[in-house]
Design a protein around this motif. Structure first.
Motif, mmCIF file in Angstrom:
data_model
loop_
_atom_site.group_PDB
_atom_site.id
_atom_site.type_symbol
_atom_site.label_atom_id
_atom_site.label_comp_id
_atom_site.label_asym_id
_atom_site.label_seq_id
_atom_site.Cartn_x
_atom_site.Cartn_y
_atom_site.Cartn_z
ATOM 1 N N ARG A 140 2.617 10.016 -3.680
ATOM 2 C CA ARG A 140 3.659 10.240 -2.680
ATOM 3 C C ARG A 140 3.017 10.592 -1.330
ATOM 4 O O ARG A 140 2.016 11.328 -1.276
ATOM 5 C CB ARG A 140 4.538 11.393 -3.169
ATOM 6 C CG ARG A 140 5.776 11.673 -2.357
ATOM 7 C CD ARG A 140 6.638 10.486 -2.171
ATOM 8 N NE ARG A 140 8.056 10.789 -2.257
ATOM 9 C CZ ARG A 140 8.990 10.057 -1.673
ATOM 10 N NH1 ARG A 140 8.659 8.981 -0.971
ATOM 11 N NH2 ARG A 140 10.267 10.362 -1.812
ATOM 12 N N ASN A 152 15.452 9.594 -5.238
ATOM 13 C CA ASN A 152 14.081 10.044 -4.919
ATOM 14 C C ASN A 152 13.161 9.856 -6.118
ATOM 15 O O ASN A 152 13.501 10.254 -7.227
ATOM 16 C CB ASN A 152 14.078 11.534 -4.561
ATOM 17 C CG ASN A 152 14.875 11.829 -3.317
ATOM 18 O OD1 ASN A 152 16.044 11.475 -3.234
ATOM 19 N ND2 ASN A 152 14.260 12.484 -2.349
ATOM 20 N N ASN A 202 0.820 -1.227 0.000
ATOM 21 C CA ASN A 202 0.000 0.000 0.000
ATOM 22 C C ASN A 202 0.852 1.276 0.000
ATOM 23 O O ASN A 202 0.321 2.375 0.062
ATOM 24 C CB ASN A 202 -0.952 0.004 1.202
ATOM 25 C CG ASN A 202 -1.915 1.171 1.124
ATOM 26 O OD1 ASN A 202 -2.552 1.386 0.109
ATOM 27 N ND2 ASN A 202 -1.990 1.959 2.196
ATOM 28 N N ARG A 242 -4.062 3.486 -1.681
ATOM 29 C CA ARG A 242 -3.346 3.501 -2.964
ATOM 30 C C ARG A 242 -3.690 2.289 -3.827
ATOM 31 O O ARG A 242 -3.241 2.205 -4.976
ATOM 32 C CB ARG A 242 -1.845 3.558 -2.712
ATOM 33 C CG ARG A 242 -1.387 4.856 -2.049
ATOM 34 C CD ARG A 242 0.116 4.949 -2.116
ATOM 35 N NE ARG A 242 0.640 6.118 -1.461
ATOM 36 C CZ ARG A 242 1.090 6.151 -0.202
ATOM 37 N NH1 ARG A 242 1.035 5.069 0.546
ATOM 38 N NH2 ARG A 242 1.580 7.266 0.305
ATOM 39 N N SER A 293 9.906 4.958 5.975
ATOM 40 C CA SER A 293 10.670 5.516 4.848
ATOM 41 C C SER A 293 10.932 7.015 4.973
ATOM 42 O O SER A 293 11.487 7.606 4.058
ATOM 43 C CB SER A 293 9.926 5.233 3.541
ATOM 44 O OG SER A 293 8.743 6.010 3.481
HETATM 45 P P1 NAP Z 1 6.053 4.459 1.495
HETATM 46 O O1 NAP Z 1 5.065 5.099 0.581
HETATM 47 O O2 NAP Z 1 6.355 5.069 2.798
HETATM 48 O O3 NAP Z 1 5.563 2.953 1.723
HETATM 49 C C1 NAP Z 1 6.134 2.128 2.699
HETATM 50 C C2 NAP Z 1 5.226 0.932 2.947
HETATM 51 O O4 NAP Z 1 5.775 0.179 4.021
HETATM 52 C C3 NAP Z 1 3.791 1.316 3.356
HETATM 53 O O5 NAP Z 1 2.875 0.480 2.691
HETATM 54 C C4 NAP Z 1 3.782 1.013 4.853
HETATM 55 O O6 NAP Z 1 2.524 0.625 5.346
HETATM 56 C C5 NAP Z 1 4.742 -0.157 4.933
HETATM 57 N N1 NAP Z 1 5.291 -0.327 6.282
HETATM 58 C C6 NAP Z 1 5.841 0.617 7.084
HETATM 59 N N2 NAP Z 1 6.206 0.071 8.255
HETATM 60 C C7 NAP Z 1 5.867 -1.234 8.193
HETATM 61 C C8 NAP Z 1 5.973 -2.333 9.101
HETATM 62 N N3 NAP Z 1 6.493 -2.177 10.318
HETATM 63 N N4 NAP Z 1 5.529 -3.534 8.693
HETATM 64 C C9 NAP Z 1 4.970 -3.696 7.481
HETATM 65 N N5 NAP Z 1 4.837 -2.714 6.589
HETATM 66 C C10 NAP Z 1 5.279 -1.494 6.940
HETATM 67 O O7 NAP Z 1 7.456 4.271 0.743
HETATM 68 P P2 NAP Z 1 7.764 4.252 -0.834
HETATM 69 O O8 NAP Z 1 8.080 5.629 -1.259
HETATM 70 O O9 NAP Z 1 6.736 3.463 -1.537
HETATM 71 O O10 NAP Z 1 9.142 3.460 -0.832
HETATM 72 C C11 NAP Z 1 9.174 2.033 -0.947
HETATM 73 C C12 NAP Z 1 10.502 1.520 -0.433
HETATM 74 O O11 NAP Z 1 11.568 2.096 -1.190
HETATM 75 C C13 NAP Z 1 10.806 1.875 1.017
HETATM 76 O O12 NAP Z 1 11.542 0.798 1.562
HETATM 77 C C14 NAP Z 1 11.689 3.117 0.925
HETATM 78 O O13 NAP Z 1 12.495 3.213 2.065
HETATM 79 C C15 NAP Z 1 12.459 2.808 -0.332
HETATM 80 N N6 NAP Z 1 12.923 3.958 -1.116
HETATM 81 C C16 NAP Z 1 12.049 4.935 -1.480
HETATM 82 C C17 NAP Z 1 12.487 5.975 -2.288
HETATM 83 C C18 NAP Z 1 11.550 7.067 -2.748
HETATM 84 O O14 NAP Z 1 12.040 8.114 -3.192
HETATM 85 N N7 NAP Z 1 10.245 6.858 -2.709
HETATM 86 C C19 NAP Z 1 13.815 6.002 -2.723
HETATM 87 C C20 NAP Z 1 14.662 4.963 -2.358
HETATM 88 C C21 NAP Z 1 14.207 3.943 -1.563
HETATM 89 P P3 NAP Z 1 1.289 1.669 5.479
HETATM 90 O O15 NAP Z 1 0.724 1.786 4.088
HETATM 91 O O16 NAP Z 1 0.411 0.990 6.441
HETATM 92 O O17 NAP Z 1 1.883 2.937 5.992
#
Ligand code: NAP
Ligand code: F7E
Length: 353
Positions: free
Chosen positions: A191, A185, A10, A42, A89
């Motif tokens: 987002r 990013n 999600n 989402r 994140s």
């Molecule tokens: P995001 O929108 O914050 O999504 C993170 C997901 O992880 C959410 O679905 C969240 O659940 C879930 N989550 C958080 N804590 C958890 C837990 N304790 N147990 C199980 N699920 C948990 O992040 P994103 O932007 O999609 O990024 C995806 C991954 O790529 C992350 O690992 C992030 O660190 C990494 N990343 C992101 C970027 C970027 O620019 N977006 C760049 C490099 C790396 P909820 O929906 O319930 O909150």
């Protein structure tokens, strides 16, 4: 039919990746965590089309802090590909919740790949780890590539460093097909609202429609390499289709300041922005109305900052055949357009009430 497991389905990336894999004919299982408000927003794009059910998608409760739940889900699904996207994140939040962040982002990754070993999935399944440009942190060179030394600047970055190395270690020690996607990013209309891009486009769209007076930001001079999330998820899949596991930088190669992001969003909304003051006293003013619409607030400055990120993704371009198409200006525009439509609906709802 190939089976994929996505942790954090999600999230911004999880939802795009699920759509991408379903489009490729995968059977997808996603993990969601329990919260007091229902967190499936989402995934509406997927469910909307088929009335609450998609024949190739199912969701399972799990948590990165709970090994037993990870083992249970993996055993039930026996996936061919595992995408570990779940994480705390938010970089600034990681300074407030460092232990939790380490538990989820660092040990959570260890729990995933140990679960694979316990179930014998390390021999059959492939593992994607969501690594990050935050590993580079206080950068030693610009642009950054797969050989640039790491120097993380936050508890988030340090936790992700552990996850990076444990994935690499299991690859070298046990032959796990584990890859690190070092993604810079990437943003989109999906987002999270407290990341700077979304905060800017959402606030300015609401200001344009008179729903909000002003908003506050921290460091306007930080530079980021911003790409479009919907394109970046394809690179994750491509990494798992290679003959050998390897790590890849995924980026646009362009860098822009937060201030430039604000200026581009204002151009799209036809808000004539002028700046007054310096550094912490800086203010953005709508020249047409003379009103302050943006203030700098120290609250949003971080104890340690990553000043500049700019990625060199030539390896991904060469080996994976992946390259970004959406430019910085197009990205800002698509986010502004989305948030303007959303704000218009919001203003209609207020009128109806
Ligand atoms: P995001 O929108 O914050 O999504 C993170 C997901 O992880 C959410 O679905 C969240 O659940 C879930 N989550 C958080 N804590 C958890 C837990 N304790 N147990 C199980 N699920 C948990 O992040 P994103 O932007 O999609 O990024 C995806 C991954 O790529 C992350 O690992 C992030 O660190 C990494 N990343 C992101 C970027 C970027 O620019 N977006 C760049 C490099 C790396 P909820 O929906 O319930 O909150
Ligand atoms: O900050 C500055 C802030 O929170 C970007 C995550 O997806 O990308 C993301 O981490 C910049 C920083 O993203 C505000 O100081 C100014 O310099 O949008 P952000 P991030 O920290 O770069 C990496 C690659 C990830 O892996 C992460 O998971 O903007 N900034 N004023 C602000 N940032 C926020 N959030 N809020 C402000 O008011």
């Amino acid at each position: 039919m190939k089976k994929a497991l996505i942790t954090g389905i999600n999230g911004q990336d999880g939802s795009y990746l699920a759509e991408f894999l379903l489009g490729k004919g995968y059977q997808v299982c996603g993990t969601v965590r329990r919260s007091s408000t229902f967190n499936r927003g989402r995934l509406e794009g997927i469910y909307r089309n088929t009335f609450d059910h998609h024949v190739n998608l199912n969701l399972e409760y799990s948590d990165m802090n709970d090994s037993s739940s990870l083992i249970r889900v993996m055993d039930a699904v026996r996936p061919d590909e595992i995408y570990n996207l779940a994480a705390q994140s938010h970089v600034q939040v990681s300074f407030d919740t460092p232990e939790y962040t380490a538990n989820v982002d660092a040990l959570g990754t260890l729990r995933m790949i140990e679960a694979m070993r316990i179930l014998g999935l390390d021999k059959t399944a492939r593992f994607y780890q969501a690594s990050t440009s935050e590993l580079f942190g206080k950068v030693s060179e610009v642009p950054q590539n797969e050989n640039t030394p790491f120097h993380p600047c936050s508890p988030y970055g340090v936790a992700k460093l552990y996850a990076y190395w444990i994935t690499k270690n299991y690859r070298e020690a046990y032959g796990l097909f584990g890859v690190n996607g070092i993604l810079f990013n990437h943003e989109s209309p999906r987002r999270g609202e407290n990341f700077v891009s979304k905060k800017i486009t959402q606030s300015l769209a609401r200001i344009k429609l008179g729903l909000q007076d002003k908003f506050k930001l921290g460091n306007l001079e930080a530079k980021r390499d911003w790409g479009y999330a919907k394109e970046y998820v394809e690179s994750m899949w491509l990494m798992l289709q290679q003959d050998k596991p390897d790590d890849f930088v995924v980026a646009t190669g362009e860098t822009h300041t937060v201030r430039e992001f604000v200026e581009e969003a204002c151009r799209n909304l036809d808000i004539p922005l002028i700046w007054e003051g310096q550094e912490a006293e800086k203010r953005g003013i709508d020249q047409r109305t003379g009103k302050v619409i943006l203030e700098v607030d120290k609250h949003y400055f971080r104890p340690a900052e990553v000043d500049i990120l700019q990625g060199d993704s030539s390896k991904a371009r060469r080996v994976l055949g992946w390259q970004p198409k959406v430019t910085f200006k197009e990205l800002v525009k698509l986010m502004v357009d989305f948030d303007l439509r959303k704000a218009k609906n919001e203003s209609r709802e207020i009128l109806i009430d």
